[in-house]
Design a protein around this motif. Structure first.
Motif: not given
Length: 181
Positions: A1-25
């Protein structure tokens, strides 16, 4: 199983700073964004962002989310706006460090340097060929970003128990309605 790199983790965390379902940002204000960036070592906690700098981060986030693998149609306007933000990011290319070939320019203002680090993280994922493992949930009400660790890159939902089940239940109910008609 390939784990995300630190760069991928950073981008994932950044994009998930908004929750589209709840509207929380989590980065809805410049102060919240500074707190988030400082927590990842991208800026000093004392940084004061302007409204335009804050908007640039939000535009980049929207563009990255748009560029991720999903079944939804792409909105070219969001990509164009994010590309315009990136055109102002001072990034240098280095030959001396193969692990971090892209870095913010030495004289970059702090907000632009943080944008450059996010841009470099995105570029690293693209250059590594793993960008297709970072996906947006196929459940249109969710849109959460996740790392697809499946062998054949076929994962579609952030959570099979929640979003996958929701989608499959709706499809099943629609088929049952069609059969009843």
């Amino acid at each position: 199983m390939l784990h995300p790199s630190p760069a991928a983790e950073l981008v994932e965390a950044f994009t998930n700073t908004v929750d589209l379902e709840s509207g929380d940002d989590d980065v809805a204000t410049p102060g919240e964004l500074v707190h988030w960036l400082a927590g990842r070592g991208l800026v000093e906690p004392s940084l004061r962002l302007t409204a335009d700098e804050h908007r640039a981060f939000l535009d980049l986030r929207a563009g990255i989310r748009e560029a991720l693998d999903t079944d939804d149609p792409v909105e070219p306007h969001r990509l164009a706006v994010a590309d315009a933000v990136l055109s102002q990011v001072p990034v240098l290319v280095r030959l001396s460090d193969l692990h971090a070939p892209l870095i913010p320019a030495v004289d970059a203002p702090p907000a632009r340097a943080a944008l450059a680090r996010l841009a470099a993280a995105w570029a690293e994922i693209v250059f590594s060929g793993h960008v297709h493992r970072l996906k947006r949930c196929a459940e249109h009400t969710c849109g959460w970003v996740f790392w697809d660790s499946s062998k054949n890159h076929s994962r579609r939902w952030c959570s099979m128990r929640v979003c996958g089940n929701r989608t499959k239940s709706r499809r099943y109910a629609a088929r049952q309605r069609d059969l009843a008609e």
